[in-house]
Design a protein around this motif. Sequence first.
Motif, PDB file in Angstrom:
ATOM      1  N   ASP A  15     -63.304 -42.755  68.943  1.00  0.00           N
ATOM      2  CA  ASP A  15     -63.758 -43.631  67.752  1.00  0.00           C
ATOM      3  C   ASP A  15     -64.617 -42.506  66.959  1.00  0.00           C
ATOM      4  O   ASP A  15     -64.365 -41.166  67.284  1.00  0.00           O
ATOM      5  N   GLN A  16     -65.176 -43.000  65.839  1.00  0.00           N
ATOM      6  CA  GLN A  16     -65.808 -42.235  64.961  1.00  0.00           C
ATOM      7  C   GLN A  16     -66.794 -41.336  65.630  1.00  0.00           C
ATOM      8  O   GLN A  16     -67.075 -39.916  65.266  1.00  0.00           O
ATOM      9  N   ARG A  17     -67.476 -41.697  66.554  1.00  0.00           N
ATOM     10  CA  ARG A  17     -68.597 -40.872  67.193  1.00  0.00           C
ATOM     11  C   ARG A  17     -67.936 -39.684  68.030  1.00  0.00           C
ATOM     12  O   ARG A  17     -68.509 -38.688  67.821  1.00  0.00           O
ATOM     13  N   GLN A  18     -66.863 -39.894  68.709  1.00  0.00           N
ATOM     14  CA  GLN A  18     -66.245 -38.899  69.178  1.00  0.00           C
ATOM     15  C   GLN A  18     -65.600 -37.767  68.596  1.00  0.00           C
ATOM     16  O   GLN A  18     -65.815 -36.663  68.629  1.00  0.00           O
ATOM     17  N   GLU A  21     -68.395 -35.681  67.335  1.00  0.00           N
ATOM     18  CA  GLU A  21     -68.984 -34.773  68.186  1.00  0.00           C
ATOM     19  C   GLU A  21     -67.925 -33.659  68.269  1.00  0.00           C
ATOM     20  O   GLU A  21     -68.251 -32.522  68.463  1.00  0.00           O
ATOM     21  N   LEU A  22     -66.656 -33.763  68.369  1.00  0.00           N
ATOM     22  CA  LEU A  22     -65.740 -33.015  68.457  1.00  0.00           C
ATOM     23  C   LEU A  22     -65.777 -31.922  67.047  1.00  0.00           C
ATOM     24  O   LEU A  22     -65.514 -30.628  67.308  1.00  0.00           O
ATOM     25  N   ALA A  23     -66.264 -32.434  65.866  1.00  0.00           N
ATOM     26  CA  ALA A  23     -66.171 -31.568  64.775  1.00  0.00           C
ATOM     27  C   ALA A  23     -67.701 -31.113  64.400  1.00  0.00           C
ATOM     28  O   ALA A  23     -67.463 -30.217  63.583  1.00  0.00           O
ATOM     29  N   GLY A  24     -68.422 -31.529  65.229  1.00  0.00           N
ATOM     30  CA  GLY A  24     -69.945 -31.117  65.099  1.00  0.00           C
ATOM     31  C   GLY A  24     -70.517 -31.431  63.848  1.00  0.00           C
ATOM     32  O   GLY A  24     -71.324 -30.758  63.195  1.00  0.00           O
TER      33      GLY A  24
END
Length: 104
Positions: A15-18, A21-24
């Motif tokens: 999802d957008q949240r994940q 997080e991956l992209a910082g």
Amino acid sequence: MVAQLRAARALLGIDQRQLAELAGISVPTVQRMEASTDVIRGNVDSLMRLLAALDTAGIELINEGATSRDGGRGVRLKASANAMPFQHKTSKPTGTARGPRVRP
């Protein structure tokens, strides 16, 4: 490229949240980018972080007319498909959420 971002996220099953997080980067930044129409809204640094995160996760965004640098399977929207014949329509659903009722 906006549709590619959403498709990439769907391929990863995140999802957008994940993705944020991956992209910082922040969730509102991802939301703003995905809500863009033609040109992605946001600063270049955030976009580069997002693209790097997708690349690290195994996603290759292929530009129009380009070939995949690493090969592999993929999905590409044909140039002639830009008319989008299968747009989402809003209509009342038929039946119920459990499906049609069948009597014995």
